[in-house]
Design an enzyme around this catalytic site. Structure first.
Site, PDB file in Angstrom:
ATOM      1  N   SER A   1     -27.054 -42.781 -31.246  1.00  0.00           N
ATOM      2  CA  SER A   1     -27.915 -43.962 -31.165  1.00  0.00           C
ATOM      3  C   SER A   1     -27.089 -45.246 -31.259  1.00  0.00           C
ATOM      4  O   SER A   1     -26.176 -45.368 -32.069  1.00  0.00           O
ATOM      5  CB  SER A   1     -28.933 -43.943 -32.314  1.00  0.00           C
ATOM      6  OG  SER A   1     -29.602 -45.187 -32.358  1.00  0.00           O
TER       7      SER A   1
ATOM      8  N   LYS B   1     -41.137 -40.047 -31.477  1.00  0.00           N
ATOM      9  CA  LYS B   1     -41.920 -41.241 -31.115  1.00  0.00           C
ATOM     10  C   LYS B   1     -43.438 -41.012 -31.063  1.00  0.00           C
ATOM     11  O   LYS B   1     -44.208 -41.928 -31.311  1.00  0.00           O
ATOM     12  CB  LYS B   1     -41.454 -41.793 -29.767  1.00  0.00           C
ATOM     13  CG  LYS B   1     -40.167 -42.578 -29.842  1.00  0.00           C
ATOM     14  CD  LYS B   1     -39.914 -43.258 -28.497  1.00  0.00           C
ATOM     15  CE  LYS B   1     -38.672 -44.117 -28.538  1.00  0.00           C
ATOM     16  NZ  LYS B   1     -38.556 -44.942 -27.322  1.00  0.00           N
TER      17      LYS B   1
ATOM     18  N   ALA C   1     -43.152 -40.775 -14.963  1.00  0.00           N
ATOM     19  CA  ALA C   1     -44.420 -40.882 -15.693  1.00  0.00           C
ATOM     20  C   ALA C   1     -44.279 -40.340 -17.111  1.00  0.00           C
ATOM     21  O   ALA C   1     -45.234 -39.820 -17.687  1.00  0.00           O
ATOM     22  CB  ALA C   1     -45.521 -40.140 -14.934  1.00  0.00           C
TER      23      ALA C   1
ATOM     24  N   ILE D   1     -33.950 -48.369 -16.035  1.00  0.00           N
ATOM     25  CA  ILE D   1     -33.867 -48.352 -17.501  1.00  0.00           C
ATOM     26  C   ILE D   1     -32.654 -47.558 -17.978  1.00  0.00           C
ATOM     27  O   ILE D   1     -32.292 -47.611 -19.139  1.00  0.00           O
ATOM     28  CB  ILE D   1     -35.169 -47.872 -18.188  1.00  0.00           C
ATOM     29  CG1 ILE D   1     -35.423 -46.405 -17.918  1.00  0.00           C
ATOM     30  CG2 ILE D   1     -36.367 -48.705 -17.766  1.00  0.00           C
ATOM     31  CD1 ILE D   1     -36.356 -45.821 -18.977  1.00  0.00           C
TER      32      ILE D   1
HETATM   33  P1  ATR Z   1     -38.963 -40.473 -21.388  1.00  0.00           P
HETATM   34  O1  ATR Z   1     -39.838 -40.415 -22.587  1.00  0.00           O
HETATM   35  O2  ATR Z   1     -37.580 -40.990 -21.653  1.00  0.00           O
HETATM   36  O3  ATR Z   1     -39.593 -41.147 -20.215  1.00  0.00           O
HETATM   37  P2  ATR Z   1     -39.678 -37.853 -20.447  1.00  0.00           P
HETATM   38  O4  ATR Z   1     -41.019 -38.030 -21.011  1.00  0.00           O
HETATM   39  O5  ATR Z   1     -38.992 -36.559 -20.614  1.00  0.00           O
HETATM   40  O6  ATR Z   1     -38.669 -38.939 -21.018  1.00  0.00           O
HETATM   41  O7  ATR Z   1     -39.739 -38.235 -18.907  1.00  0.00           O
HETATM   42  C1  ATR Z   1     -38.671 -38.062 -18.066  1.00  0.00           C
HETATM   43  C2  ATR Z   1     -39.071 -38.503 -16.648  1.00  0.00           C
HETATM   44  O8  ATR Z   1     -38.002 -38.167 -15.776  1.00  0.00           O
HETATM   45  C3  ATR Z   1     -40.318 -37.788 -16.123  1.00  0.00           C
HETATM   46  O9  ATR Z   1     -40.990 -38.654 -15.257  1.00  0.00           O
HETATM   47  C4  ATR Z   1     -39.679 -36.613 -15.362  1.00  0.00           C
HETATM   48  O10 ATR Z   1     -40.471 -36.055 -14.350  1.00  0.00           O
HETATM   49  P3  ATR Z   1     -41.484 -34.818 -14.677  1.00  0.00           P
HETATM   50  O11 ATR Z   1     -42.694 -35.463 -15.317  1.00  0.00           O
HETATM   51  O12 ATR Z   1     -41.775 -34.209 -13.382  1.00  0.00           O
HETATM   52  O13 ATR Z   1     -40.751 -33.915 -15.621  1.00  0.00           O
HETATM   53  C5  ATR Z   1     -38.484 -37.291 -14.748  1.00  0.00           C
HETATM   54  N1  ATR Z   1     -37.454 -36.335 -14.348  1.00  0.00           N
HETATM   55  C6  ATR Z   1     -36.562 -35.717 -15.160  1.00  0.00           C
HETATM   56  N2  ATR Z   1     -35.759 -34.897 -14.453  1.00  0.00           N
HETATM   57  C7  ATR Z   1     -36.160 -34.996 -13.157  1.00  0.00           C
HETATM   58  C8  ATR Z   1     -35.727 -34.406 -11.901  1.00  0.00           C
HETATM   59  N3  ATR Z   1     -34.690 -33.551 -11.837  1.00  0.00           N
HETATM   60  N4  ATR Z   1     -36.371 -34.768 -10.758  1.00  0.00           N
HETATM   61  C9  ATR Z   1     -37.414 -35.646 -10.801  1.00  0.00           C
HETATM   62  N5  ATR Z   1     -37.863 -36.231 -11.942  1.00  0.00           N
HETATM   63  C10 ATR Z   1     -37.250 -35.917 -13.088  1.00  0.00           C
END
Ligand code: ATR
Length: 273
Positions: free
Chosen positions: A16, A67, A130, A218
């Site tokens: 962190s 969180k 999302a 981000i």
């Molecule tokens: P955070 O709280 O940081 O947003 P998260 O809730 O795990 O983390 O969300 C990660 C995001 O990255 C999600 O939108 C995820 O898509 P899915 O909802 O389909 O899982 C997206 N993401 C992560 N790896 C991905 C990949 N290889 N291809 C497309 N989207 C991905």
């Protein structure tokens, strides 16, 4: 002046950047305070937090994976925390926990500082992802009266799930059609972890995005992601991800220490090391 005790809880927590940021400000403002990284196992969340209360903590930040789960342990939640469905900042007063979410402020303030001429009300925004970060970004954009928001995510049900926050102006775009969603947009934001060091890259051709649109990521490691490089090459203004991390820390610090700190170039350089 009494010692103000603060920190960040997470699991794992070693990487962190929050201790670096808050300790920089404690020193810069000559305050009597501490900010520590505290590893709390998800199974031990309640006990861990009780210990912070008993040892006189004034507040703490919350990161992955706590969180959402910390919400039910809070005595009060503000409107932002409730709407986003996540708490990243807790203030303790008379042994009671008050939860908020400063990621919303961090995201919007980063754009305000880095692209002061950007007008949120000018046109559509397109959000990639999302997850939890997308919820904070979406809520921030709604507060800024963005007229239309398009959202696209690999798992479409998760995009649909965001409709509880907004009903009217959220358009869910299938993941396969994400490039088409860029046409006519004024703002593009990547909220996924794609493009981060060690993660797959974000497969997105942004040729359809108008040249006067703003592009934000981000992700801040690397600072210039492939998305931001692509945007720069085609002449779009960009906002990097480090500012969201730094600005989200400001309201928390102010809440605990009573001083609103600034994001300086020196702090940014330290955080990027
Ligand atoms: P955070 O709280 O940081 O947003 P998260 O809730 O795990 O983390 O969300 C990660 C995001 O990255 C999600 O939108 C995820 O898509 P899915 O909802 O389909 O899982 C997206 N993401 C992560 N790896 C991905 C990949 N290889 N291809 C497309 N989207 C991905």
């Amino acid at each position: 002046m009494p010692l103000i005790k603060t920190g960040v809880i997470g699991h794992p927590i070693a990487h962190s950047k929050s201790p670096l940021i808050h300790n920089y400000w404690i020193e810069r403002h000559g305050l009597s305070g501490t900010y520590e990284a505290i590893d709390i196992d998800p199974e031990e969340l309640k006990n861990g937090i009780n210990q912070l209360i008993e040892t006189g903590f004034n507040g703490f930040n919350v990161t992955i994976p706590h969180k959402r789960s910390v919400m039910e342990l809070c005595d009060t939640l503000d409107e932002t925390a409730r709407a986003v469905g996540a708490v990243n900042t807790v203030t303790i007063r008379e042994k009671k926990l008050h939860g908020t979410n400063t990621d919303v402020f961090g995201f919007i303030e980063n754009i305000r500082q880095s692209a002061p001429d950007f007008d949120f009300t000018k046109g559509s925004a397109c959000i990639i992802g999302a997850g939890g970060a997308a919820r904070a970004v979406l809520y921030g954009l709604l507060k800024e009266n963005v007229p239309e928001i398009r959202i696209t995510n690999r798992t479409q049900e998760k995009s649909e799930g965001l409709k509880d926050m907004v009903n009217a102006n959220l358009k869910v775009i299938p993941w396969q059609e994400r490039e088409g969603a860029l046409s006519g947009a004024s703002l593009l934001v990547n909220t996924t972890s794609l493009g981060m060091t060690g993660k797959p890259s974000l497969e997105l051709d942004i040729a359809a995005l108008p040249k006067d649109a703003l592009v934000c990521d981000i992700v801040y490691a690397p600072l210039y992601t492939n998305l931001l490089k692509q945007a720069q090459q085609q002449g779009n203004q960009i906002v990097t991800g480090i500012g969201m991390l730094l600005h989200q820390a400001r309201p928390a610090f102010e809440e605990w220490f009573g001083v609103r700190p600034e994001v300086t170039p020196e702090l940014e350089a330290l955080a990027l090391k």
